[in-house]
Motif scaffolding. Structure first.
Motif, mmCIF file in Angstrom:
data_model
loop_
_atom_site.group_PDB
_atom_site.id
_atom_site.type_symbol
_atom_site.label_atom_id
_atom_site.label_comp_id
_atom_site.label_asym_id
_atom_site.label_seq_id
_atom_site.Cartn_x
_atom_site.Cartn_y
_atom_site.Cartn_z
ATOM 1 N N SER A 2 0.822 -1.212 0.000
ATOM 2 C CA SER A 2 0.000 0.000 0.000
ATOM 3 C C SER A 2 0.859 1.266 0.000
ATOM 4 O O SER A 2 0.588 2.209 -0.752
ATOM 5 C CB SER A 2 -0.943 -0.001 1.204
ATOM 6 O OG SER A 2 -0.208 -0.078 2.415
ATOM 7 N N TYR A 29 -11.868 3.070 -3.765
ATOM 8 C CA TYR A 29 -11.193 1.770 -3.689
ATOM 9 C C TYR A 29 -9.679 1.967 -3.624
ATOM 10 O O TYR A 29 -8.999 1.357 -2.793
ATOM 11 C CB TYR A 29 -11.566 0.898 -4.891
ATOM 12 C CG TYR A 29 -10.807 -0.409 -4.931
ATOM 13 C CD1 TYR A 29 -11.113 -1.445 -4.058
ATOM 14 C CD2 TYR A 29 -9.765 -0.593 -5.835
ATOM 15 C CE1 TYR A 29 -10.404 -2.642 -4.084
ATOM 16 C CE2 TYR A 29 -9.045 -1.786 -5.861
ATOM 17 C CZ TYR A 29 -9.373 -2.803 -4.983
ATOM 18 O OH TYR A 29 -8.673 -3.975 -5.004
ATOM 19 N N LYS A 32 -8.570 3.062 -0.255
ATOM 20 C CA LYS A 32 -8.544 1.932 0.684
ATOM 21 C C LYS A 32 -7.308 1.068 0.467
ATOM 22 O O LYS A 32 -6.706 0.595 1.433
ATOM 23 C CB LYS A 32 -9.818 1.097 0.542
ATOM 24 C CG LYS A 32 -11.047 1.799 1.067
ATOM 25 C CD LYS A 32 -12.296 0.969 0.820
ATOM 26 C CE LYS A 32 -13.537 1.743 1.236
ATOM 27 N NZ LYS A 32 -14.764 1.027 0.893
ATOM 28 N N VAL A 33 -6.919 0.871 -0.780
ATOM 29 C CA VAL A 33 -5.713 0.092 -1.083
ATOM 30 C C VAL A 33 -4.489 0.811 -0.514
ATOM 31 O O VAL A 33 -3.651 0.192 0.143
ATOM 32 C CB VAL A 33 -5.561 -0.150 -2.604
ATOM 33 C CG1 VAL A 33 -4.185 -0.703 -2.944
ATOM 34 C CG2 VAL A 33 -6.649 -1.087 -3.115
ATOM 35 N N CYS A 38 -7.739 -2.498 1.975
ATOM 36 C CA CYS A 38 -8.036 -3.524 0.961
ATOM 37 C C CYS A 38 -6.745 -4.006 0.329
ATOM 38 O O CYS A 38 -5.811 -3.215 0.140
ATOM 39 C CB CYS A 38 -8.909 -2.960 -0.158
ATOM 40 S SG CYS A 38 -10.563 -2.527 0.329
ATOM 41 N N PRO A 40 -5.493 -5.468 -3.233
ATOM 42 C CA PRO A 40 -6.033 -5.593 -4.584
ATOM 43 C C PRO A 40 -5.922 -7.016 -5.130
ATOM 44 O O PRO A 40 -4.990 -7.749 -4.808
ATOM 45 C CB PRO A 40 -5.182 -4.624 -5.401
ATOM 46 C CG PRO A 40 -3.917 -4.489 -4.636
ATOM 47 C CD PRO A 40 -4.277 -4.678 -3.196
ATOM 48 N N SER A 41 -6.915 -7.385 -5.934
ATOM 49 C CA SER A 41 -6.847 -8.649 -6.654
ATOM 50 C C SER A 41 -5.750 -8.544 -7.708
ATOM 51 O O SER A 41 -5.229 -7.445 -7.972
ATOM 52 C CB SER A 41 -8.192 -8.925 -7.344
ATOM 53 O OG SER A 41 -8.416 -7.947 -8.355
#
Length: 181
Positions: A2, A29, A32-33, A38, A40-41
């Protein structure tokens, strides 16, 4: 990861909205990453790396301080010598750092002004600080004489060329900044 994403985005001068636009992901999003809320995929990581213009593997590799700083010892500088007879050379400082917005050099200009394609401008801004000797800078409509301790800052699109003025070989710290975008 991040902190690396945020650092790279800021190095590129991108806002969260810019990165959202470039990646197709939402601003919230991405926030948040960057805050580590989060992860990430793979698909999202590929979009992020594409927006940052890096290989996706760089997002997952650990960031070491050696990637974020450069120490160049006096005897380890990368020396670049121009064509024989010109009498000019430069030493790159921080050559191993990628994606930097400044290019620092120690320049040893020739004793004669170059003509032709060497008297040209380039993207960005330029700062020159005379370390030793005296330097003459030729611009299209005037010349500047600089002595040890003098400095000049200018838009590098302005065509220019340098020479050592005087008996002593001059040297200068030159920093070129530019936006890689």
């Amino acid at each position: 990861m991040s902190q690396k994403i945020k650092m790279l985005r800021q190095q590129m001068g991108m806002s969260l909205q810019d990165m959202a636009d470039a990646s197709g992901l939402t601003k919230s999003y991405l926030s948040k990453v960057e805050r580590g809320i989060c992860v990430p995929s793979i698909a999202a990581a590929i979009k992020i790396s594409t927006a940052l213009k890096i290989d996706v593997g760089q997002l997952f590799s650990p960031t070491s301080s050696s990637e974020m700083l450069s120490v160049v010892r006096h005897n380890e500088r990368l020396c670049i010598v121009r064509a024989a007879g010109e009498g000019s050379s430069m030493e790159a400082l921080a050559a191993e750092i990628n994606n930097k917005r400044m290019q620092p050099f120690i320049v040893y200009p020739p004793s004669e002004l170059s003509d032709g394609p060497h008297a040209a401008g380039h993207a960005g801004e330029e700062f020159l600080y005379v370390l030793t000797g005296s330097i003459e800078i030729q611009f299209p409509d005037h010349r500047e004489q600089l002595k040890k301790g003098d400095a000049i800052y200018f838009n590098a699109l302005l065509p220019h060329c340098l020479r050592s003025a005087g008996k002593q070989q001059a040297s200068a710290l030159v920093v070129i900044s530019y936006d890689q975008g």
